[in-house]
Scaffold this motif. Structure first.
Motif, PDB file in Angstrom:
ATOM      1  N   PHE A 138      52.752  47.415 -16.526  1.00 18.00           N
ATOM      2  CA  PHE A 138      53.776  47.246 -17.546  1.00 18.00           C
ATOM      3  C   PHE A 138      53.115  46.847 -18.863  1.00 18.00           C
ATOM      4  O   PHE A 138      52.117  46.118 -18.861  1.00 18.00           O
ATOM      5  N   PRO A 139      53.674  47.301 -19.997  1.00 18.31           N
ATOM      6  CA  PRO A 139      53.055  46.992 -21.293  1.00 18.31           C
ATOM      7  C   PRO A 139      53.016  45.495 -21.578  1.00 18.31           C
ATOM      8  O   PRO A 139      53.985  44.777 -21.309  1.00 18.31           O
ATOM      9  N   VAL A 140      51.901  45.042 -22.127  1.00 24.14           N
ATOM     10  CA  VAL A 140      51.797  43.665 -22.615  1.00 24.14           C
ATOM     11  C   VAL A 140      52.337  43.645 -24.038  1.00 24.14           C
ATOM     12  O   VAL A 140      51.786  44.308 -24.914  1.00 24.14           O
ATOM     13  N   PRO A 141      53.444  42.950 -24.296  1.00 20.02           N
ATOM     14  CA  PRO A 141      54.066  43.025 -25.620  1.00 20.02           C
ATOM     15  C   PRO A 141      53.196  42.414 -26.709  1.00 20.02           C
ATOM     16  O   PRO A 141      52.471  41.461 -26.482  1.00 20.02           O
ATOM     17  N   TRP A 142      53.279  43.014 -27.906  1.00 18.00           N
ATOM     18  CA  TRP A 142      52.611  42.559 -29.126  1.00 18.00           C
ATOM     19  C   TRP A 142      51.093  42.695 -29.063  1.00 18.00           C
ATOM     20  O   TRP A 142      50.484  43.199 -29.986  1.00 18.00           O
ATOM     21  N   LEU A 143      50.490  42.261 -27.963  1.00 16.07           N
ATOM     22  CA  LEU A 143      49.031  42.299 -27.869  1.00 16.07           C
ATOM     23  C   LEU A 143      48.542  43.702 -27.526  1.00 16.07           C
ATOM     24  O   LEU A 143      47.554  44.179 -28.097  1.00 16.07           O
ATOM     25  N   GLY A 144      49.213  44.362 -26.589  1.00 21.34           N
ATOM     26  CA  GLY A 144      48.833  45.721 -26.220  1.00 21.34           C
ATOM     27  C   GLY A 144      49.457  46.746 -27.141  1.00 21.34           C
ATOM     28  O   GLY A 144      50.401  46.461 -27.882  1.00 21.34           O
ATOM     29  N   PHE A 194      58.374  33.129 -36.293  1.00 23.40           N
ATOM     30  CA  PHE A 194      58.143  34.314 -35.471  1.00 23.40           C
ATOM     31  C   PHE A 194      57.253  35.317 -36.201  1.00 23.40           C
ATOM     32  O   PHE A 194      56.378  35.947 -35.589  1.00 23.40           O
ATOM     33  N   ALA A 195      57.461  35.458 -37.505  1.00 27.18           N
ATOM     34  CA  ALA A 195      56.644  36.391 -38.277  1.00 27.18           C
ATOM     35  C   ALA A 195      55.168  36.028 -38.193  1.00 27.18           C
ATOM     36  O   ALA A 195      54.308  36.881 -37.936  1.00 27.18           O
ATOM     37  N   VAL A 196      54.858  34.755 -38.365  1.00 27.62           N
ATOM     38  CA  VAL A 196      53.455  34.321 -38.348  1.00 27.62           C
ATOM     39  C   VAL A 196      52.848  34.493 -36.955  1.00 27.62           C
ATOM     40  O   VAL A 196      51.771  35.080 -36.793  1.00 27.62           O
ATOM     41  N   ALA A 197      53.544  33.978 -35.936  1.00 21.90           N
ATOM     42  CA  ALA A 197      52.996  34.034 -34.577  1.00 21.90           C
ATOM     43  C   ALA A 197      52.834  35.466 -34.100  1.00 21.90           C
ATOM     44  O   ALA A 197      51.790  35.839 -33.531  1.00 21.90           O
ATOM     45  N   SER A 198      53.850  36.289 -34.309  1.00 26.85           N
ATOM     46  CA  SER A 198      53.780  37.661 -33.817  1.00 26.85           C
ATOM     47  C   SER A 198      52.761  38.490 -34.590  1.00 26.85           C
ATOM     48  O   SER A 198      52.072  39.340 -34.008  1.00 26.85           O
ATOM     49  N   LEU A 199      52.631  38.251 -35.894  1.00 26.23           N
ATOM     50  CA  LEU A 199      51.653  39.015 -36.672  1.00 26.23           C
ATOM     51  C   LEU A 199      50.231  38.690 -36.234  1.00 26.23           C
ATOM     52  O   LEU A 199      49.387  39.594 -36.100  1.00 26.23           O
ATOM     53  N   ILE A 200      49.954  37.424 -36.000  1.00 21.30           N
ATOM     54  CA  ILE A 200      48.612  37.065 -35.516  1.00 21.30           C
ATOM     55  C   ILE A 200      48.344  37.701 -34.158  1.00 21.30           C
ATOM     56  O   ILE A 200      47.249  38.228 -33.894  1.00 21.30           O
ATOM     57  N   THR A 201      49.355  37.697 -33.282  1.00 21.87           N
ATOM     58  CA  THR A 201      49.198  38.305 -31.963  1.00 21.87           C
ATOM     59  C   THR A 201      48.942  39.800 -32.075  1.00 21.87           C
ATOM     60  O   THR A 201      48.041  40.352 -31.429  1.00 21.87           O
ATOM     61  N   VAL A 202      49.745  40.477 -32.895  1.00 24.12           N
ATOM     62  CA  VAL A 202      49.562  41.921 -33.094  1.00 24.12           C
ATOM     63  C   VAL A 202      48.194  42.208 -33.696  1.00 24.12           C
ATOM     64  O   VAL A 202      47.497  43.148 -33.270  1.00 24.12           O
ATOM     65  N   ALA A 203      47.784  41.411 -34.674  1.00 28.79           N
ATOM     66  CA  ALA A 203      46.485  41.617 -35.317  1.00 28.79           C
ATOM     67  C   ALA A 203      45.340  41.427 -34.330  1.00 28.79           C
ATOM     68  O   ALA A 203      44.357  42.184 -34.347  1.00 28.79           O
ATOM     69  N   LEU A 204      45.455  40.411 -33.469  1.00 27.72           N
ATOM     70  CA  LEU A 204      44.421  40.218 -32.444  1.00 27.72           C
ATOM     71  C   LEU A 204      44.348  41.422 -31.513  1.00 27.72           C
ATOM     72  O   LEU A 204      43.255  41.872 -31.136  1.00 27.72           O
ATOM     73  N   GLY A 205      45.511  41.953 -31.126  1.00 22.83           N
ATOM     74  CA  GLY A 205      45.522  43.137 -30.280  1.00 22.83           C
ATOM     75  C   GLY A 205      44.856  44.318 -30.960  1.00 22.83           C
ATOM     76  O   GLY A 205      44.092  45.065 -30.330  1.00 22.83           O
ATOM     77  N   CYS A 206      45.117  44.490 -32.246  1.00 25.11           N
ATOM     78  CA  CYS A 206      44.482  45.577 -32.994  1.00 25.11           C
ATOM     79  C   CYS A 206      42.973  45.379 -33.071  1.00 25.11           C
ATOM     80  O   CYS A 206      42.195  46.347 -32.969  1.00 25.11           O
ATOM     81  N   TRP A 207      42.551  44.143 -33.264  1.00 22.56           N
ATOM     82  CA  TRP A 207      41.113  43.840 -33.332  1.00 22.56           C
ATOM     83  C   TRP A 207      40.447  44.169 -31.997  1.00 22.56           C
ATOM     84  O   TRP A 207      39.367  44.768 -31.957  1.00 22.56           O
ATOM     85  N   ILE A 208      41.089  43.789 -30.902  1.00 22.04           N
ATOM     86  CA  ILE A 208      40.551  44.092 -29.574  1.00 22.04           C
ATOM     87  C   ILE A 208      40.390  45.597 -29.402  1.00 22.04           C
ATOM     88  O   ILE A 208      39.354  46.087 -28.926  1.00 22.04           O
ATOM     89  N   CYS A 209      41.422  46.331 -29.787  1.00 21.75           N
ATOM     90  CA  CYS A 209      41.375  47.784 -29.648  1.00 21.75           C
ATOM     91  C   CYS A 209      40.287  48.398 -30.526  1.00 21.75           C
ATOM     92  O   CYS A 209      39.591  49.331 -30.110  1.00 21.75           O
TER      93      CYS A 209
END
Length: 286
Positions: free
Chosen positions: A250-256, A14-29
């Motif tokens: 509604f918020p998109v979790p982790w990515l948004g 979960f740490a790896v998958a969620s961190l990559i997802t969060v990081a991609l969201g930050c990159w998009i922003c």
């Protein structure tokens, strides 16, 4: 794999998958020129959630789950008394933090409720939670919680008539939540992050969606032994929370952008990992 390694495997995946997802969201922003102070909070929330999940994974027991369950229910009720946003009551303010209560407490409540011996009070509590979510209103979380608890009911040892009545009540409540007026307008970097990513780079948008899918399915990897119902229910909540933004603001979790779903997911994973810990042997004296 030995049973003793399952909690760490769940935590690590979960740490790896969620961190990559969060990081991609930050990159998009960042590419969309969203203020750095907004998206960097997702990374802070991820780190805070990872830290909070560790003591849950290592030491949480049945009493911990009960405390979290009752605390979550109390906080949900308190959200109805919080400062509304265009008539919508989903948040509590803690200092500078604007917390979406349901997104923080529901994952851990879902795990705490899961078990084969479903009690009458748990069904009453679940319907009470749904009533609060309908009252907020929050069709996304009402639907996600109803589906997750439906998994718990379906896999419980309740008699078939009781199951049908409870499942019917859950689905009626979820349907009613979509009939409540919701005046909130979507924010691109929160509720429309996938569309924003597509406008910048279709490849980036696809990568974000794929990693979001990997993240929401991670708990199912723990779907075995006594934790199987909890794992399936938690993944059901994850999936519904990720999909309902297609139907509303509604918020998109982790990515948004949004700290609440990140911290809430970690709490749910931490408690689920605790349920994967092997029971102490009688010889240990513990």
């Amino acid at each position: 794999m030995t049973e003793s390694r399952r909690p760490l495997r769940l935590y690590g995946l979960f740490a790896v998958a969620s961190l990559i997802t969060v990081a991609l969201g930050c990159w998009i922003c960042a590419l969309a020129d969203v203020a750095t102070g907004s998206w960097v909070r997702n990374l802070i929330a991820w780190a805070a959630g990872a830290v909070l999940a560790l003591p849950l994974m290592m030491a949480a027991g049945p009493r911990t789950g009960m405390v979290l369950l009752m605390s979550g229910a109390a906080l949900l009720v308190a959200s109805l008394l919080g400062m509304p946003q265009q008539g919508v009551h989903r948040w509590l303010d803690v200092g500078p933090l604007h917390i979406n209560v349901a997104l923080v407490v529901l994952p851990v409540m879902v795990v705490a409720l899961a078990g084969s011996s479903l009690k009458a009070w748990q069904g009453v509590l679940a319907l009470g939670v749904l009533a609060v979510l309908v009252g907020q209103p929050d069709a996304s979380q009402a639907t996600a919680f109803a589906l997750a608890f439906a998994v718990i009911v379906a896999r419980s040892d309740l008699q078939r008539p009781a199951k049908m009545v409870l499942l019917g009540a859950l689905f009626v409540a979820a349907a009613v939540s979509w009939l409540r007026p919701d005046p909130l307008q979507p924010v691109p970097e929160v509720e429309q992050i996938v569309q924003l990513a597509w406008s910048l780079s279709p490849v980036l948008a696809v990568a974000g969606v794929l990693m979001l899918a990997a993240t929401v399915l991670t708990p199912v990897l723990a779907s075995r032994s006594t934790a199987s119902t909890a794992a399936l229910a938690l993944s059901t909540w994850f999936v519904a929370t990720a999909v309902t933004p297609l139907c509303g603001a509604f918020p998109v979790p982790w990515l948004g952008i949004g700290m609440s779903p990140i911290v809430g997911a970690w709490l749910g994973v931490g408690l689920l990992a605790a349920r994967l810990r092997p029971a102490p042997s009688p010889a240990s004296g513990s």
